[in-house]
Write a protein that holds these residues in place. Structure first.
Motif, mmCIF file in Angstrom:
data_model
loop_
_atom_site.group_PDB
_atom_site.id
_atom_site.type_symbol
_atom_site.label_atom_id
_atom_site.label_comp_id
_atom_site.label_asym_id
_atom_site.label_seq_id
_atom_site.Cartn_x
_atom_site.Cartn_y
_atom_site.Cartn_z
ATOM 1 N N SER A 25 -3.422 1.026 -5.620
ATOM 2 C CA SER A 25 -4.102 0.232 -6.632
ATOM 3 C C SER A 25 -3.141 -0.127 -7.759
ATOM 4 O O SER A 25 -2.264 0.665 -8.113
ATOM 5 C CB SER A 25 -5.314 0.981 -7.194
ATOM 6 O OG SER A 25 -4.908 2.137 -7.889
ATOM 7 N N THR A 37 -7.814 8.942 -1.751
ATOM 8 C CA THR A 37 -7.844 7.914 -0.713
ATOM 9 C C THR A 37 -8.554 8.433 0.526
ATOM 10 O O THR A 37 -8.694 9.646 0.732
ATOM 11 C CB THR A 37 -6.426 7.473 -0.320
ATOM 12 O OG1 THR A 37 -5.678 8.623 0.119
ATOM 13 C CG2 THR A 37 -5.702 6.823 -1.486
ATOM 14 N N VAL A 94 -5.959 -4.217 -5.431
ATOM 15 C CA VAL A 94 -5.722 -3.157 -4.460
ATOM 16 C C VAL A 94 -4.937 -3.766 -3.298
ATOM 17 O O VAL A 94 -5.219 -4.887 -2.880
ATOM 18 C CB VAL A 94 -7.045 -2.547 -3.963
ATOM 19 C CG1 VAL A 94 -6.822 -1.661 -2.755
ATOM 20 C CG2 VAL A 94 -7.695 -1.736 -5.067
ATOM 21 N N SER A 132 -9.215 4.604 -8.079
ATOM 22 C CA SER A 132 -8.041 4.368 -8.914
ATOM 23 C C SER A 132 -7.917 5.386 -10.046
ATOM 24 O O SER A 132 -6.841 5.525 -10.625
ATOM 25 C CB SER A 132 -8.080 2.952 -9.498
ATOM 26 O OG SER A 132 -9.061 2.848 -10.511
#
Length: 131
Positions: free
Chosen positions: A72, A58, A79, A53
């Motif tokens: 997030s 990712t 999430v 975050s």
């Protein structure tokens, strides 16, 4: 202690969408790393996605890349996993997971390798995709 609670599973037809959510409690820092696993009947757990975050980094497994999107909500410490173009092969119990520690500033990372070392696991939510 950290607790993770997944929600949002259900029954959907192939080609449909679902949005899973993972709520984190027992954690007071602003940034975190969280991920998702799934386990289909008779199969091993599969790490499918994670997010950092603090940076927005990712990871997606090839099996879900292009169809699933992780995001997030730092203010709510949640999430989400948006699942589109669902297939019957996506049928599984989905779990959210987190590393120990969860904070990126303490070394938590989001990657395929790191995902499989996530120690915190929440209760799962069942996703069933009908053909």
């Amino acid at each position: 202690d950290v607790q993770l609670q997944a929600s949002g599973g259900g029954l959907v037809q192939a080609g449909g969408s679902l949005r899973l959510s993972c709520a984190v409690s027992g954690f007071s820092f602003d940034d975190y790393v969280l991920g998702w696993f799934r386990q289909a009947p008779g199969k091993e757990q599969e790490g499918i996605s994670c997010i950092d975050s603090s940076t927005g980094t990712t990871y997606y497994a090839d099996s879900v890349k292009g169809r699933f999107t992780i995001s997030s909500d730092n203010a709510k410490k949640m999430v989400h996993l948006q699942m589109d173009s669902l297939k019957p092969d996506d049928t599984a119990v989905y779990y959210c997971a987190a590393p120990r520690p969860m904070e990126p500033s303490w070394g938590a990372t989001c990657s395929r390798t790191a995902l499989y070392d996530f120690e915190y696991r929440g209760q799962g939510t069942l996703v069933t995709v009908s053909s």
